[in-house]
Design a protein around this motif. Structure first.
Motif, mmCIF file in Angstrom:
data_model
loop_
_atom_site.group_PDB
_atom_site.id
_atom_site.type_symbol
_atom_site.label_atom_id
_atom_site.label_comp_id
_atom_site.label_asym_id
_atom_site.label_seq_id
_atom_site.Cartn_x
_atom_site.Cartn_y
_atom_site.Cartn_z
ATOM 1 N N ASP A 184 22.697 -28.258 18.576
ATOM 2 C CA ASP A 184 22.200 -28.865 17.340
ATOM 3 C C ASP A 184 21.737 -27.783 16.379
ATOM 4 O O ASP A 184 21.211 -26.742 16.790
ATOM 5 N N PHE A 185 21.922 -28.054 15.110
ATOM 6 C CA PHE A 185 21.522 -27.074 14.100
ATOM 7 C C PHE A 185 20.034 -26.774 14.194
ATOM 8 O O PHE A 185 19.606 -25.626 14.043
ATOM 9 N N ALA A 186 19.242 -27.808 14.453
ATOM 10 C CA ALA A 186 17.794 -27.594 14.533
ATOM 11 C C ALA A 186 17.451 -26.641 15.676
ATOM 12 O O ALA A 186 16.534 -25.832 15.566
ATOM 13 N N SER A 187 18.192 -26.728 16.788
ATOM 14 C CA SER A 187 17.929 -25.824 17.911
ATOM 15 C C SER A 187 18.301 -24.397 17.558
ATOM 16 O O SER A 187 17.644 -23.444 17.983
ATOM 17 N N ALA A 188 19.371 -24.249 16.796
ATOM 18 C CA ALA A 188 19.809 -22.899 16.434
ATOM 19 C C ALA A 188 18.932 -22.286 15.348
ATOM 20 O O ALA A 188 18.806 -21.066 15.273
ATOM 21 N N SER A 189 18.329 -23.126 14.508
ATOM 22 C CA SER A 189 17.564 -22.597 13.376
ATOM 23 C C SER A 189 16.069 -22.595 13.611
ATOM 24 O O SER A 189 15.300 -22.450 12.663
ATOM 25 N N GLY A 190 15.654 -22.779 14.838
ATOM 26 C CA GLY A 190 14.226 -22.749 15.116
ATOM 27 C C GLY A 190 13.506 -24.018 14.717
ATOM 28 O O GLY A 190 12.332 -23.964 14.336
ATOM 29 N N GLY A 191 14.182 -25.149 14.798
ATOM 30 C CA GLY A 191 13.532 -26.419 14.498
ATOM 31 C C GLY A 191 13.767 -26.950 13.109
ATOM 32 O O GLY A 191 13.279 -28.031 12.770
ATOM 33 N N GLN A 192 14.531 -26.229 12.290
ATOM 34 C CA GLN A 192 14.787 -26.668 10.909
ATOM 35 C C GLN A 192 16.039 -27.533 10.890
ATOM 36 O O GLN A 192 17.130 -27.063 11.180
ATOM 37 N N ASP A 193 15.883 -28.822 10.560
ATOM 38 C CA ASP A 193 17.032 -29.717 10.470
ATOM 39 C C ASP A 193 17.889 -29.352 9.256
ATOM 40 O O ASP A 193 17.371 -28.889 8.234
ATOM 41 N N PHE A 194 19.188 -29.587 9.402
ATOM 42 C CA PHE A 194 20.099 -29.345 8.283
ATOM 43 C C PHE A 194 20.080 -30.554 7.369
ATOM 44 O O PHE A 194 20.196 -31.691 7.827
ATOM 45 N N ARG A 195 19.916 -30.301 6.068
ATOM 46 C CA ARG A 195 19.791 -31.384 5.099
ATOM 47 C C ARG A 195 20.923 -31.301 4.073
ATOM 48 O O ARG A 195 21.319 -30.210 3.677
ATOM 49 N N TYR A 196 21.398 -32.467 3.675
ATOM 50 C CA TYR A 196 22.394 -32.570 2.609
ATOM 51 C C TYR A 196 21.721 -33.093 1.354
ATOM 52 O O TYR A 196 20.967 -34.070 1.412
ATOM 53 N N GLN A 197 21.982 -32.429 0.257
ATOM 54 C CA GLN A 197 21.458 -32.852 -1.040
ATOM 55 C C GLN A 197 22.604 -33.405 -1.887
ATOM 56 O O GLN A 197 23.765 -33.031 -1.697
ATOM 57 N N PRO A 198 22.284 -34.293 -2.826
ATOM 58 C CA PRO A 198 23.350 -34.821 -3.697
ATOM 59 C C PRO A 198 24.023 -33.706 -4.476
ATOM 60 O O PRO A 198 23.412 -32.686 -4.811
ATOM 61 N N ASN A 199 25.292 -33.902 -4.732
ATOM 62 C CA ASN A 199 26.041 -32.900 -5.498
ATOM 63 C C ASN A 199 25.402 -32.705 -6.872
ATOM 64 O O ASN A 199 24.894 -33.661 -7.477
ATOM 65 N N PRO A 200 25.414 -31.469 -7.355
ATOM 66 C CA PRO A 200 24.802 -31.231 -8.665
ATOM 67 C C PRO A 200 25.640 -31.845 -9.775
ATOM 68 O O PRO A 200 26.843 -32.063 -9.641
ATOM 69 N N TYR A 201 24.957 -32.119 -10.847
ATOM 70 C CA TYR A 201 25.634 -32.613 -12.047
ATOM 71 C C TYR A 201 25.444 -31.592 -13.155
ATOM 72 O O TYR A 201 24.326 -31.123 -13.389
ATOM 73 N N LEU A 202 26.515 -31.221 -13.805
ATOM 74 C CA LEU A 202 26.460 -30.288 -14.916
ATOM 75 C C LEU A 202 26.989 -30.978 -16.167
ATOM 76 O O LEU A 202 28.078 -31.568 -16.148
ATOM 77 N N ALA A 203 26.201 -30.931 -17.208
ATOM 78 C CA ALA A 203 26.622 -31.528 -18.472
ATOM 79 C C ALA A 203 27.553 -30.566 -19.197
ATOM 80 O O ALA A 203 27.399 -29.343 -19.102
ATOM 81 N N PRO A 204 28.527 -31.072 -19.928
ATOM 82 C CA PRO A 204 29.403 -30.183 -20.705
ATOM 83 C C PRO A 204 28.591 -29.365 -21.702
ATOM 84 O O PRO A 204 27.562 -29.820 -22.221
ATOM 85 N N LEU A 205 29.046 -28.151 -21.904
ATOM 86 C CA LEU A 205 28.339 -27.297 -22.871
ATOM 87 C C LEU A 205 28.344 -27.934 -24.251
ATOM 88 O O LEU A 205 27.349 -27.901 -24.971
ATOM 89 N N SER A 206 29.431 -28.498 -24.612
ATOM 90 C CA SER A 206 29.520 -29.128 -25.925
ATOM 91 C C SER A 206 29.068 -30.567 -25.812
ATOM 92 O O SER A 206 29.477 -31.288 -24.900
ATOM 93 N N ARG A 207 28.225 -30.967 -26.699
ATOM 94 C CA ARG A 207 27.738 -32.336 -26.687
ATOM 95 C C ARG A 207 28.814 -33.316 -27.124
ATOM 96 O O ARG A 207 28.649 -34.529 -26.984
ATOM 97 N N GLU A 208 29.909 -32.803 -27.692
ATOM 98 C CA GLU A 208 30.995 -33.674 -28.113
ATOM 99 C C GLU A 208 32.006 -33.905 -26.998
ATOM 100 O O GLU A 208 32.971 -34.646 -27.175
ATOM 101 N N GLY A 209 31.803 -33.276 -25.860
ATOM 102 C CA GLY A 209 32.695 -33.505 -24.747
ATOM 103 C C GLY A 209 33.271 -32.213 -24.231
ATOM 104 O O GLY A 209 33.218 -31.160 -24.883
ATOM 105 N N PRO A 210 33.851 -32.245 -23.019
ATOM 106 C CA PRO A 210 34.383 -31.021 -22.407
ATOM 107 C C PRO A 210 35.614 -30.461 -23.114
ATOM 108 O O PRO A 210 35.969 -29.312 -22.889
ATOM 109 N N SER A 211 36.274 -31.249 -23.964
ATOM 110 C CA SER A 211 37.455 -30.740 -24.641
ATOM 111 C C SER A 211 37.116 -29.945 -25.899
ATOM 112 O O SER A 211 37.983 -29.286 -26.463
#
Length: 2047
Positions: A1237-1264
């Motif tokens: 288990d990851f927790a056993s290998a990392s000294g008791g720290q469970d592996f956590r998944y976070q939601p994928n990041p969201y990046l807004a387009p640089l241009s407020r008018e859209g990515p194009s």
């Protein structure tokens, strides 16, 4: 007349009427009722008795009636029976009838007295619907024990005491005392520890007196009740066991506590493991305390084991002048006390101890002293012995017996119960005392039987013989202490198999019941009967493994037992008779307290059964002749339902009734009077129309038959009513046999086909009689007309005409009657009728047998389904419908020769009796012989045909099982036994695997390598069959192995290389004797298998077996190595998209074949697997790697990635991607077969998944659209969750082929510095460079962002612009292209001028458009767009400044975060927070205790008593609601008064938050009803009513923990960021204007030159004096040279005390600033002094610039030695510190001189002018007065703070964490209100939620951080927070946020952000609505926890006093309102308020 039990009297457990609350225990006795219904008649089910019966109706079994008249009514019941009407009229009082599930009984309400929980009669009509609802709703199920529990988290209980008169319980615990009601409801809690103490020190005041003292838990050692003084004696282990006295009514009140206790006041043992026991001895004039304790601690040797102590006086608990058991050396005896008891004359102490030094063994003793003996002259002890047992463990004293529990040794596993009669015990002590008084201790036999013990100088004496009588309690001259030598012995009553720790006993009706508590938490109830004991019930009371404390207490009523363990107190019923529902269970329980009360029909104690003294009324299980009544016999046992008759029951031992009482029988719901004659009871059965219908599929109905007394079933049985006419429909195949064989007396009429009851068939029809009629010949199933069977074979070929014949008999019943017969066959999907004829058997025609043959017409059968054999049922009917019985199941079998015989051999192998032949006509096939033309029959089958052989190769050794498939391969095994050859070699067939004509399996013979040839099958008389395929003999060879090692756990994918490895089909591999499962496919040059686990590391030979041939690889064995070990793994978090690099360190990692990082997922919905766990390989290709995701069993999904082996100690793994909708369950490393288990290998720290990041387009008018980037600017990429699964170091950003250097990565922003020159596109095209964000993957590309709230003015790009790719791990996003702008051609032309020209042109264009456009909507839209365009231009112009400011601020905040880790955020403690939230604007101390005037000391107690009664009165909901409504109706009761009273109520009810919530909900419901009639959108808009302030306070209470845990940190960081930014620029000390602000009214509109300075501040003990010495530290402080001296001191204090709360810092006005230069140069600086510059009546405040203080100067803060100092240095006298703002300096005149700092105030302040102008004119003037260059300061400040504003709003409006339960509960309640009032407008609900939470609580928190933190908020910080709060308010409104030219600048600042914030608010509301509802129970639990956490609400008594002052103002109106309410009259609320007034005001009332 019999009296019946009521369902709501003390003997039952259930709903308490009127409370709606389950009462788990029996209710208290109601005076005047006696636990029984009054002798009133009741209603008898649905019917009335017959005329001959007494008029005595019973309670209805179905839903009865609810009559609510206070006078007797008259009810008439009518019932028609056998054509006669019977009626009776009975007067009765109001009654209620309940369902049977609620213990059917009748409750008859007497006129007086009324049962307490019921409301007055006037409310009965209102309660009718409520009662009906209660009856119809399901009741909660309770455990039979009816026990209650009390526990406190993280608390260990020690002792339990009971106040006999009050019934109150007191629990002594570690650091706590609890006061409980008899039902274990918590009343009061008192804190007793921990305290600073040491057992080695005497009690001390100064900790310096005891250096070894530590914070010590205070365990309770002794807990006693003094009834005389109503005091509780509590002794703890700390302070050497001193005691204190507390009030019984309130244990939190300490009545006595020794301030400086002496040795004589050390009472209890100071070690928890040493027992202390005691008694409070009541004497005529005083109470004494007897205490016995063991030896404990260093300082306890001088404390006597037994002492007498006084309880009254100034030296309470002192033993001075009183008796002490003097012991020579206590350690020699080591007394261990078990219990202490007292009766009317003596006190007894039970203990065990050692003897003298010569006697090392321990013995059990009991000591006795006279109750009045204060000197212990009467002390006598004698040994106790329980035969064959060890030491006594627990004891209890009953009225005449001492019960003791003995164990074998100190910790024996078995125990015994012994009883010592008290008379014998006292006799033994008297004998011992007499021998010691008069005979020197010597007995008649010459042995020493008494002595003086404990090493004292006294000895037994020879006093006069009458000395024992003359001195019954001893005297000074009598010997003491006396110890007997002869033990008092007893025989064990009971042996118990586990250790027992507690015993108690109870005597009921002359019987003794003992209760034993063991060390496993079980309670055993024992019936002590003469010389033996019997355990009749055991139950788990405490937690398993928790010992029951010796404090086992029985309440004063003897009905309940209180059981104490270390974790809980339990209230257990002594007897649980009511849990036994019937007589057998009652008697089988063998509970000596319970018996069956026959005429009441329930299990009761003897005293609860009215006629228990009469014979045969109360059955007791221990009485031999006690047997439950039952019906022994019934005559008749059943009856036809068509008849009505009489049944006789035989019931023995019926109880005798009174003359006017009777029994009756109940057949289900039908009643009939019972006639009793001895043991026989006769009852009439119900008529047919009163019987229910038979259940479907049955021929009878069985009803419960009960012999009843009133509504009590005395004896029960079942009685059946049958219906013969329904039997024949239940058995269609044999109706006659079913009729006459039934258990009923039914007969069959053959001619009419009827089953009847009665004597015979009607109309002379012959009858087949029931089996029960044995004396009649024609009876039973053998006499029925029936078909016996088929006359010929039952095999019928398909397609051929065959006639069928069946044997029949008993047809004589139809003789002489015309009839036709038919045969019926039930073919699949079809019922076939065949006409038939009857042939009577010859010779039987004259006999009465009626036998014959039924001939069915011949018929061809063609079933719809083709089957080899098809069984078809057949039967015969007379006519069309009159069916003859089948004597057994009859069927014919249709068979089809063509089915299952595909070739000739198969056909010839079929059973010859079937007549199947192979027919070789035009359609060859197997057919019935008569269906084949004679010339087409083929007797000899064709030659064998071989279609395939498997396998095609085999080893030369032979022994291979070869499978031959084909047709005509013989009819039997004998045909092929010697007929097979392979490649010319014989092959031996296997008979077990031979299949007729289709398959031969043979074993090959040996042959030389390379032999090849076909397979041949030669059957006799036929040509041989030869295969087209050839079989080859080949020799497999093993050459090599890869890999050559692997872990011993197995799982290594092993490849064995060689030649001809695909030899045969039965190939298996072995490694070291262990099987190695082979993976498909099998290849000629390689075999792949997976190794299995091996016990030990080492080499193992590789063996491959081909059939029976073995090949071993000798050159290269496989080596098992030690399993790999993982030591570390990091990082432990990743985005759900996966791909993050995980570094894994360990040992032996290079031995793993394929290391994997895997995750198991639970999917909410079906998630498509992206691979297969065993992918199909192809020969020649490498082994396929593990795919992304595979489906496992149990619905799990496994996603894996393959790790790369970097070295033997390092693995590099990528985190697996997790599909949407899946939840990680386990993350682990799969190292072949080693799973970690990851927790056993990392000294008791469970592996956590976070939601994928969201990046807004640089241009407020859209990515194009391209993003325009100026060289030198920092790129800011906004997003969400950017740093949750990645670190800054892993991020790389690329723009085209150039790199953007990452500067900062936060949750919502990524800032990077782009290349100075425009880079080329990455693909070499001429398109714009792409902005690519990715994570660093082994030197790959990484990820980016920008600093500051940069505004991007964008334009549409051309269609050919490429689409960029942004990669973060495995996540790809598109941000859009980047376009570099050229440098400006005229750099000398200032940006400000460009902006000014741009704005001027914009204004000119806007003016032209205003003249030309006619519609205001278009004008507003254009204004809005242009204002936004101008703001964007301004923000673009300040980008560089913003970038620099933000970088500095982030550095400062990073330092602040580090400081906070050490010091923490300075949150206010809860009491201060509550006061500031409840009473804003009242300073730091809103409630101060009132100072007592002269002569008022004596009234303090009376006033407190009155206020306590007021607190109790507030618990009445009716009183509280009446009080609130009355106060709000008063015209003079102002809005301020309403808020004040609401806050006072919040404080007073703080400990009862559930109740406060209920009040608030009631008031909110009323408020909603009020506003719905007016305008619902106005509700909660302001704080105009008390409920709105209550709601504010309630939210403040419930959200305190949310503030501390979630929202507090971003809010505090925002405050500190604002403070830091403001302090970086100059601030005018007089006007309050600042250069850095968000509020334009506080903006400093002048260019002030300033220079930052760093001063070295001396900090330390000697900082105020000489600067020398090592103790002084130098702390740098940042200031400005334009700061006044007071501003310098404030900044210095902020930086020197940055980790200290503001209230703990020194006041700025109490210190002077001293500039030190050299050793002797000291100069005190001040705002005003003689050097101050004054010109034209303007005096300028001194600054550092004025004093010419250089950078790096040394300063010190010294205490101020003078009280004056000008306007600035005046000190604020604050008695209570607060977080309120200190007002700015006024620029008032002093002697005609005006002060100024940075700028001089205008002659008329701007504010005054503004007040005289309109809003529009004021805004226009302000816009003209602020040059654009100064607006950039607002924009710069806004951009710098943007991240902190976003973080704060996100913390408030995010539901990523669980939303506070109070918010969900409140919003659900508002939804309910809207639904209740039919409000469907979502805007109204949005306004309600906004007004109730966001605007009411969060805006206040944003504007006033001093309500939450211990900080000082300056005016400038306050002004900035006001702008942010206004932005938050604008975001909460639904209306569209429009800005125009005349909009305030503050609103323009956040014009672009407000729509995004609005979306956050709407999403917040939507997410809360979608979340699971907050239940009432969850909210109550949370509120109870809050009440418990903050039990001691601040200034509760003062709040009650203030509340009473408001009551006093409107006293008469409140009294009138209470007296007008009828319910209030009955509750005497007005009278109670008058009593309170009398106590508080000493007011004489007309009580």
């Amino acid at each position: 007349m019999g009296r019946k039990p009521c369902p709501f009297v003390p003997t039952s457990q259930g709903y308490l009427p009127g409370s709606g609350e389950w009462q788990g225990a029996p209710l208290p006795e109601t005076p005047g009722w006696g636990g029984q219904c009054p002798p009133q008649p009741s209603c008898a089910r649905h019917h009335c008795p017959r005329a001959a019966e007494p008029a005595r109706p019973r309670c209805c079994a179905s839903l009865g009636c609810f009559l609510a008249a206070p006078v007797p009514l008259s009810v008439r019941c009518r019932r028609s029976r056998r054509g006669k009407d019977h009626s009776s009229g009975v007067p009765l009082s109001v009654f209620f009838c309940l369902f049977p599930a609620v213990s059917l009984s009748c409750l008859s309400l007497p006129s007086a007295p009324v049962m307490a929980p019921w409301p007055p009669f006037g409310l009965h009509l209102l309660l009718a619907p409520l009662l009906l609802l209660l009856l119809l709703s399901p009741l909660p199920s309770l455990p039979f024990s009816g026990s209650r529990h009390f526990s406190a988290s993280n608390t260990t209980f020690n002792h339990l005491a009971l106040a006999p008169g009050r019934g109150t319980l007191y629990v002594g615990a570690v650091n706590r005392l609890f006061q409980l009601s008899p039902e274990l409801q918590l009343e009061v809690t008192a804190v007793t520890g921990p305290v600073v103490d040491s057992p080695d020190c005497v009690p001390f005041r100064d900790p310096a007196e005891c250096p070894q003292a530590r914070l010590t838990d205070n365990a309770n050692q002794l807990l006693l009740v003094s009834n005389r003084t109503q005091e509780l004696v509590a002794c703890g282990q700390v302070r050497q066991g001193v005691c204190e006295k507390r009030r019984l009514g309130d244990v939190a009140t300490v009545l006595y506590q020794a301030e400086d206790p002496g040795d004589g006041q050390f009472v209890a043992a100071n070690t928890p493991g040493v027992a202390t026991v005691g008694l409070v001895v009541p004497l005529p004039d005083r109470d004494l305390l007897l205490v016995a304790r063991g030896l404990a601690g260093k300082l306890s040797a001088g404390v006597p084991p037994l002492s007498v102590r006084q309880l009254a006086g100034p030296q309470s608990f002192s033993s001075e002048g009183l008796g002490r058991l003097v012991v020579g050396d206590f350690s020699d005896y080591n007394n261990s006390y078990v219990a202490a008891f007292a009766n009317a004359r003596f006190a007894y102490f039970v203990f065990h101890r050692r003897g003298a030094r010569a006697q090392a063994e321990y013995r059990s003793y009991v000591a006795r002293v006279c109750l009045g003996d204060a000197n212990l002259y009467s002390y006598v002890e004698v040994p106790l012995a329980c035969q064959g047992q060890g030491l006594i463990q627990a004891a209890f004293l009953t009225s005449g017996t001492l019960l003791g529990v003995f164990a074998s040794g100190l910790s024996g596993a078995r125990t015994a119960l012994c009883a010592f009669p008290l008379a014998e015990l006292d006799g033994s002590m008297e004998r011992t005392r007499r021998l010691c008084y008069t005979a020197g201790g010597w007995g008649p036999s010459g042995t020493e039987e008494a002595t003086v013990e404990y090493g004292v100088t006294s000895r037994c004496d020879t006093l006069p013989p009458d000395s024992p009588e003359s001195y019954p309690c001893g005297d000074e001259h009598t010997p003491s202490p006396i110890a007997g030598r002869q033990p008092l012995e007893a025989q064990p009553l009971l042996q118990v198999g586990q250790p027992v720790s507690a015993v108690a006993a109870l005597e009921v009706d002359g019987r003794t019941i003992a209760f034993l508590g063991d060390t496993q938490g079980q309670l055993h109830k024992v019936f002590v009967n003469s010389s033996q004991g019997q355990v009749y019930h055991s139950q788990q009371v405490g937690p398993p493994g928790a010992a029951i404390s010796p404090d086992l207490l029985v309440d004063s009523s003897g009905s309940h037992l209180y059981v104490l363990t270390a974790q809980q107190v339990a209230r257990v019923p002594v007897a649980t008779c009511s849990q036994f529902p019937d007589c057998p269970s009652c008697l089988q329980a063998r509970d000596p307290l319970c018996g069956w009360c026959i005429l009441q029909g329930r299990c009761t104690q003897k005293g609860q059964c009215q006629r228990a003294t009469l014979p045969r009324q109360w059955l007791w299980s221990y009485k031999e002749d006690s047997r439950c009544l039952h019906v022994q016999s019934l005559q008749p046992a059943q009856q036809p339902r068509q008849e009505q008759g009489q049944v006789t029951l035989s019931v023995l031992w019926l109880p005798t009734l009174a003359e006017d009482e009777y029994f009756h029988c109940a057949f289900g719901d039908y009643d009939s009077l019972a006639l009793v004659q001895g043991p026989h009871v006769a009852c009439a059965t119900p008529p047919q129309d009163q019987l229910p219908l038979n259940p479907p599929g049955t021929d009878h109905i069985t009803l419960p038959l009960a012999l009843m007394f009133e509504d009590v079933a005395v004896a029960t049985t079942n009685f059946s009513f049958y219906d013969c006419s329904t039997i024949q429909a239940l058995e269609v195949a044999a109706p006659c046999r079913a009729c006459v064989s039934s258990p009923w007396r039914c007969h069959w009429c053959p001619q009419s086909s009827q089953c009847i009851h009665g004597e015979h068939c009607p109309d002379g029809e012959r009858t087949v009689y029931s089996t029960q009629e044995e004396d009649i010949q024609a009876h039973g199933p053998g006499a029925c007309p029936q078909v016996e069977g088929l006359a010929g074979p039952n095999l019928v070929p398909v397609g051929w005409d065959i006639g069928l014949a069946l044997h029949v008999r008993n047809l004589q019943y139809f003789r002489g009657l015309p009839a036709s017969y038919n045969c019926w066959l039930e073919l699949p999907g079809k019922l076939q009728r065949l006409p038939a004829s009857l042939q009577e058997t010859a010779g039987d025609r004259d006999r009465d047998g009626g036998a014959g043959l039924i001939h069915c017409q011949a018929q061809k059968f063609h079933p719809s389904t083709s089957q080899w054999e098809l069984p078809v049922p057949i039967y015969v009917t007379r006519g069309e419908t009159q069916r003859l019985d089948n004597a057994r199941t009859l069927h014919v079998t249709l068979y089809d020769c063509a089915v299952g015989h595909p070739d000739c051999s198969h056909c010839q192998a079929a059973n010859r009796s079937l007549g199947c032949l192979w027919c070789s006509d035009s359609q060859p096939g197997c057919r019935y012989e008569r269906l084949c033309p004679p010339g087409a029959v083929q007797l000899l089958c064709p030659m064998p045909s071989i279609k395939a052989i498997e396998p095609l190769t085999g080893p030369p050794e032979g022994g291979l099982a070869l499978t031959i498939l084909g047709s005509n391969l013989g009819r039997t095994f004998a045909d092929v036994q010697d007929a097979v050859s392979v490649a010319g070699r014989p092959c031996s067939p296997d008979p077990s695997r031979y299949r007729t004509s289709a398959r031969i399996v043979c074993v090959t013979s040996p042959a030389p390598n390379g032999t090849t040839g076909p397979v041949q099958v030669a059957i006799k008389s036929r040509l041989p069959g030869i295969s087209a395929q050839h079989f080859t003999y080949q020799d497999p060879i093993l050459l090599s192995l890869s890999p050559q090692w692997g872990p011993q756990a197995g799982g290594t994918q092993l490849t064995i290389h060689g030649q001809h490895l695909q030899t045969g089909d039965n190939i298996s591999a072995f490694v070291g004797g262990q099987a190695c499962p082979i993976l498909e496919p099998m290849c000629p040059e390689a075999i792949v298998c997976r190794t299995m686990p091996q016990a030990m590391p080492g080499e193992a030979a590789v063996l491959v077996v081909f059939g029976h041939a073995e090949r071993k690889l000798l050159t290269s064995p496989f080596r098992y190595t030690a399993n790999p070990r993982l030591l570390a793994a990091e990082p432990s978090v990743s985005f759900r998209g996966g791909g993050r690099l995980i570094r894994v360190r360990g040992t032996g990692l290079d031995t793993v074949w394929q290391p994997l990082l895997s995750v198991w997922l639970e999917a909410e919905e079906k998630v498509q697997a992206l691979g297969n766990s065993n992918p199909r390989r192809t020969c020649g290709d490498p082994a396929a790697g593990r795919q992304t995701c595979v489906q496992l069993a149990e619905g799990l999904l496994q996603c894996s990635t393959i790790c790369s082996v970097n070295s033997s100690s390092l693995l590099l793994c990528r985190s697996p991607a997790v599909p949407d909708g899946a939840h990680p369950k386990r993350v682990f490393f799969a190292l072949d077969n080693v799973h970690v288990d990851f927790a056993s290998a990392s000294g008791g720290q469970d592996f956590r998944y976070q939601p994928n990041p969201y990046l807004a387009p640089l241009s407020r008018e859209g990515p194009s659209h391209p993003y325009r980037l100026k060289p030198g600017h920092v790129l800011d990429v906004e997003g969400e969750g950017l740093n949750l699964g990645i670190s800054k170091e892993e991020v790389r950003v690329h723009i085209g082929d150039g790199e953007c250097l990452v500067k900062t990565l936060t949750l919502t922003h990524l800032y990077c510095e782009p290349p100075p020159q425009a880079p080329q596109a990455a693909n070499g095209s001429s398109a714009l460079p792409q902005f690519v964000v990715s994570r660093q993957l082994d030197g790959g590309r990484g990820m980016c962002v920008c600093v500051c709230a940069c505004v991007c003015t964008l334009q549409a790009t051309q269609a050919q612009d490429p689409t960029p790719q942004v990669q973060m791990g495995n996540v790809r996003l598109a941000l859009g292209p980047v376009q570099y702008e050229a440098e400006p051609m005229l750099p000398a032309f200032p940006v400000e001028a460009q902006v000014g020209l741009g704005m001027g042109a914009a204004v000119l264009i806007a003016a032209v458009l205003l003249l030309t456009l006619m519609h205001k909507s278009k004008q507003a839209l254009r204004d809005y767009q242009k204002v936004l365009f101008q703001l964007e231009n301004l923000e673009t112009g300040v980008g560089d400044q913003c970038r620099k400011e933000f970088t500095d601020l982030m550095t400062e905040m990073t330092d602040l975060s580090s400081d906070l880790e050490a010091s923490g955020i300075p949150f206010l403690d809860y009491h201060t927070y509550a006061e500031r939230a409840f009473f804003p604007g009242h300073g730091g101390c809103p409630l101060q205790p009132k100072l007592q005037g002269p002569g008022e000391e004596g009234r303090h107690t009376t006033v407190c008593q009155g206020l306590t009664q007021l607190s109790n009165l507030l618990n009445s909901k009716l009183f509280l609601l009446t009080l609130i409504h009355t106060l709000e109706e008063q015209p003079s009761f102002s809005q301020r008064d309403r808020c004040h009273v609401a806050s006072l109520l919040s404080l007073a009810l703080h400990g009862k938050l559930e109740y406060l919530t209920d009040i608030m909900k009631t008031l909110l419901s009323n408020l909603a009803a009020h506003y719905v009639r007016k305008n619902p959108k106005l509700m909660l808009r302001r704080t105009e009513t008390m409920v709105e302030k209550l709601l504010t306070n309630w939210l403040s209470i419930c959200l305190y923990s949310f503030l501390r845990e979630v929202a507090g940190e971003p809010l505090y960081m925002l405050f500190r960021a604002i403070q830091y930014q403001v302090d970086k620029g100059p601030v005018d000390a007089v006007t309050g204007k600042a250069k850095r602000t968000l509020n334009d009214s506080h903006l400093l509109r002048e260019d002030v030159e300033f220079r930052p300075l760093t001063l070295m501040v001396l900090v330390g003990p000697r900082a105020g004096g000489d600067a020398g010495g090592s103790e002084v530290q130098r702390v740098p402080a940042r200031v400005l040279d334009t700061d006044t001296i007071t501003q310098v001191k404030e900044k210095v204090l902020d930086q020197v005390y940055k980790g200290t709360p503001f209230s703990q810092r020194p006041l700025v006005y109490a210190l002077d600033l001293e500039w030190r230069s050299g050793l002797a140069g000291h100069l005190t600086l001040s705002d005003e002094d003689l050097t101050s510059v004054t010109q034209n009546r303007w005096k300028r405040l001194n600054t550092l610039q004025h004093y010419k203080v250089p950078d790096g100067a040394t300063v010190g803060l010294i205490p101020q030695l003078h009280g004056g100092g000008g306007a600035v240095s005046q000190s604020l006298a604050q008695s209570c510190p607060s977080g309120e703002n200190i007002p700015m300096l006024e620029d008032g005149e002093e002697g005609g001189v005006r002060l100024w700092h940075l700028v001089k105030a205008t002659e008329e302040p701007e504010g005054a002018k503004a007040r005289r102008s309109s809003l529009r004119e004021r805004e226009r003037a302000r816009a003209k007065a602020i040059p654009e260059i100064y607006l950039t300061r607002l924009l710069s400040m806004k951009g710098t703070l943007q991240k902190f504003v976003d973080d704060t709003f996100q913390a408030i409006l995010s539901v990523s964490r669980p939303v506070p339960l109070a918010v969900k509960y409140l919003f659900d309640f508002l939804d309910e209100l809207a639904e209740k009032h039919g409000i469907e407008d979502p805007e109204t609900l949005h306004i309600w939620k906004t007004n109730s939470l966001l605007l009411r609580f969060w805006v206040n928190a944003l504007k006033n951080p001093q309500l939450i933190f211990d900080v000082h908020v300056s005016d400038n910080v306050d002004a900035i927070l006001a702008v942010i709060a206004q932005t938050f308010i604008d975001a909460c409104t639904i209306s569209e946020h429009k800005v125009g030219r005349d909009s305030p600048v503050n609103k323009l600042l956040y014009a672009r952000e407000i729509p995004r914030y609005k979306q956050m608010v709407e999403k917040y509301y939507l997410d809360i609505r979608r979340s699971s509802p907050a239940s009432y129970q969850e909210m109550n639990c949370a509120l109870a926890e809050l009440s418990g956490n903050y039990t001691s609400a601040p200034h509760c008594l003062e709040a009650l006093q203030e509340l009473y002052n408001h009551i006093h103002r409107y006293y008469d109106q409140i009294i009138s309102a209470l007296e007008e309410d009828p319910v209030g009259q009955k509750m005497q609320l007005a009278c109670r308020l008058q009593q309170i007034a009398a106590l508080v005001e000493n007011k004489v009332t007309d009580l």
